[in-house]
Design an enzyme around this catalytic site. Sequence first.
Site, mmCIF file in Angstrom:
data_model
loop_
_atom_site.group_PDB
_atom_site.id
_atom_site.type_symbol
_atom_site.label_atom_id
_atom_site.label_comp_id
_atom_site.label_asym_id
_atom_site.label_seq_id
_atom_site.Cartn_x
_atom_site.Cartn_y
_atom_site.Cartn_z
ATOM 1 C CG ASP A 216 -9.731 0.281 5.252
ATOM 2 O OD1 ASP A 216 -9.141 -0.231 3.997
ATOM 3 O OD2 ASP A 216 -9.218 -0.109 6.199
ATOM 4 C CE LYS B 202 -3.817 -2.363 2.255
ATOM 5 N NZ LYS B 202 -4.785 -2.675 3.384
ATOM 6 C CD GLN C 161 -3.876 -4.446 6.628
ATOM 7 O OE1 GLN C 161 -3.617 -3.083 5.830
ATOM 8 N NE2 GLN C 161 -3.961 -5.305 5.794
HETATM 9 N N1 GUN Z 1 -6.831 -5.926 5.966
HETATM 10 C C1 GUN Z 1 -7.043 -7.564 5.202
HETATM 11 N N2 GUN Z 1 -8.150 -6.492 4.600
HETATM 12 C C2 GUN Z 1 -8.057 -4.932 4.973
HETATM 13 C C3 GUN Z 1 -8.046 -4.319 4.347
HETATM 14 O O1 GUN Z 1 -8.762 -3.855 3.036
HETATM 15 N N3 GUN Z 1 -8.235 -2.962 5.264
HETATM 16 C C4 GUN Z 1 -7.455 -3.096 6.082
HETATM 17 N N4 GUN Z 1 -7.890 -1.880 6.798
HETATM 18 N N5 GUN Z 1 -7.286 -3.923 7.069
HETATM 19 C C5 GUN Z 1 -7.319 -4.992 5.649
#
Ligand code: GUN
Length: 318
Positions: free
Chosen positions: A128, A61, A105
């Site tokens: 998100d 990311k 995350q």
């Molecule tokens: N963990 C697995 N997928 C995601 C996501 O799309 N966003 C976040 N913040 N954590 C994750």
Amino acid sequence: MNTKMSEISANILSGKPIAEAIKTEVAKEVKQLEAEHGFRPALTVVRVGEDKASEVYVGSKVRTSKELGIISEQKHLPAETSQEELLEIVRELNLDNEIDGILVQLPLPKHIDENLILETIDPEKDVDGFHAMNVGFLSQGRDSLVPCTPAGVIEILKRSGIEIAGKHAVIVGRSNIVGKPMAQLLLQENATVTICHSRTRDLPEVTKLGDILVAAIGRAGFIRGEHIKPGAVVIDVGINNFSDSGAAPGMFGEDELENRLRTIEKRGATLVGDVNPKDAKEIAGSFTPVPGGVGLLTVAMLMKNTVKAAKMRRLKKI
Ligand code: GUN
């Protein structure tokens, strides 16, 4: 000629060209924002503890953000970080006028209440799309920050020229991250939507109704031929490690079996989705591969959300 079922091969919906196209569009928009408005969107990704998968995802990311000109930083906190300490960091990021997007995350360590953290993120910076306010906007069909993975699925369908309106879309999995927002988005596109889950009776009877079948369960190769309507569009959201070389001939077609076995031998496992790829190839009309399908879209859509959040907050438009 006598055509065996195993020779019929579904169209593969590769995520790569679609993710690349979206990233090119985002990079162009970032340049434009800088030239016309004097700022670049900024994203902070918070990671707590040492979850191996999270480390890989967050790395991707932050790296992709930088490639596209987005200002990006990872805040990596020790596993012992208290809930209050994490809340304080989120509050600081909320108040920081230079930050447009905040992503915490998941999963978080057990002693931290994930919902409390997600609800503390400023909804305007919630790239998100997990905050209850954005979830509410989505359910009302109003413009909002939408969860990246389901938004990516819609991009794959649309950019592959797959008609959604009037189709029966069946989703397996009811998570807040994928299943539920996926249902809302498909509904907004005028599909007839069914959500299945672990308590659904006669699952294959239901999934076989799906012109579009979305698998988001978290179990390697769970969706088999018996679940798939012949000719359906099968979207595989799962990302699982598969290490059972004895079961590999039932999972992979001859075209990829050797490569997959080599990967298991070399790395201990190979990545598979929630759909059995051998069956999907024989029965579906088209399907997204794992790796190389939906996963690539998640990061691309996060980039798009970050630019959207910046424009909404700084320019009051999207
Ligand atoms: N963990 C697995 N997928 C995601 C996501 O799309 N966003 C976040 N913040 N954590 C994750």
